[in-house]
Scaffold this motif. Structure first.
Motif, PDB file in Angstrom:
ATOM      1  N   MET A 160       0.846  -1.179   0.000  1.00 13.96           N
ATOM      2  CA  MET A 160       0.000   0.000   0.000  1.00 13.96           C
ATOM      3  C   MET A 160       0.892   1.243   0.000  1.00 13.96           C
ATOM      4  N   ARG A 223      -6.289   1.293  -2.480  1.00 15.45           N
ATOM      5  CA  ARG A 223      -7.416   0.369  -2.410  1.00 15.45           C
ATOM      6  C   ARG A 223      -8.262   0.410  -3.685  1.00 15.45           C
ATOM      7  N   PHE A 239     -10.379  -6.643   1.144  1.00 14.40           N
ATOM      8  CA  PHE A 239      -9.106  -6.777   1.838  1.00 14.40           C
ATOM      9  C   PHE A 239      -9.319  -7.426   3.195  1.00 14.40           C
ATOM     10  N   LEU A 250      -5.368  -9.536  -0.287  1.00 13.65           N
ATOM     11  CA  LEU A 250      -6.453  -9.143  -1.172  1.00 13.65           C
ATOM     12  C   LEU A 250      -7.145 -10.426  -1.648  1.00 13.65           C
TER      13      LEU A 250
END
Length: 255
Positions: A160, A223, A239, A250
């Motif tokens: 991320m 996301r 998630f 994921l």
């Protein structure tokens, strides 16, 4: 001491990565790719719990970018059909040696086609993070084509944006029973919204000591990008806040 600096360039649809070609051609390949920070047996059990909860009738799994079969060896006893996909010939050879009798395919991920579908498709290392967004979307479409309707796609570790901006450093020393030794030092730095990982290896046996350098860029998407890529591949998704290797899982479901 011999110093090998290795680099290769890829078009946009391929991952930006400089692979350790010298290591890949040597007997050190398996040691260079060891990640002692991860407990593959524990991670495999976590995956099996997710599969049993979400798709209890699953009986087949395809582990994509399977490495030397670290996760696959712990999944094999629990499913009727378990196969792996290696992204290059040396890793395919390492996986086949580690898991004799197991089908290991060799393929570039965007062009993956093993000729059948599975109840579960996993990708559990950093392979997906090496692609730009267009390539990432193409790989997810390829993975989805290997899922039976209702099948699960389990992807980890997912990078991320907040993780890509962290500076990291680590070291490791790996010894094989035959005396081969690899000293590994790495640092990660943020660059253009991604994580540039620079790794250096001293690989030694009774004949020589070599320096191998490996640099790769690990991209991080938000996301929205992840879920959009899943949707474009014909999958719903969400998630899990608790994942593998300190990063999220994921989960996609084939429509």
């Amino acid at each position: 001491m011999r110093r090998d600096v290795l680099a290769s360039s890829y078009r946009d649809e391929k991952p930006e990565v400089m692979m350790p070609v010298e290591a890949a051609r040597s007997t050190f390949y398996d040691l260079v790719h060891v990640d002692s920070s991860r407990d593959h047996a524990v991670e495999a059990q976590a995956l099996l719990r997710i599969v049993r909860a979400r798709h209890p009738e699953s009986s087949s799994v395809l582990d994509v970018a399977c490495g030397a079969g670290e996760h696959l060896r712990h999944l094999i006893p629990h499913v009727a059909v378990a196969e792996g996909v290696a992204v290059d010939a040396p890793m395919a050879a390492a996986a086949r040696q580690a898991l004799p009798g197991t089908t290991i395919h060799e393929a570039e991920l965007p062009h993956l086609d093993v000729g059948r579908t599975f109840d579960v498709v996993t990708c559990l290392h950093d392979a997906l993070a090496r692609f730009p967004l267009s390539g990432y979307r193409a790989v997810l479409r390829a993975l989805a084509r290997h899922l039976a309707p209702g099948g699960l796609m389990i992807l980890a570790p997912i990078w991320m944006p907040d993780q890509a901006t962290r500076r990291t450093a680590r070291e490791a020393l790996t010894r094989a029973e035959d005396g081969r030794t690899v000293a590994h030092m790495a640092r990660g730095i943020p660059r253009d919204g991604a994580h540039r990982l620079e790794r250096h290896f001293l690989v030694a046996d009774g004949d020589s000591v070599r320096h191998v350098e490996d640099t790769r860029v690990l991209r991080a998407f938000g996301r929205r990008e992840h879920l959009s890529a899943l949707a474009a591949a014909g999958c719903g998704g969400d998630f899990l806040s608790v994942g593998l290797a300190g990063r999220r899982l994921l989960i996609g479901v084939r429509r």
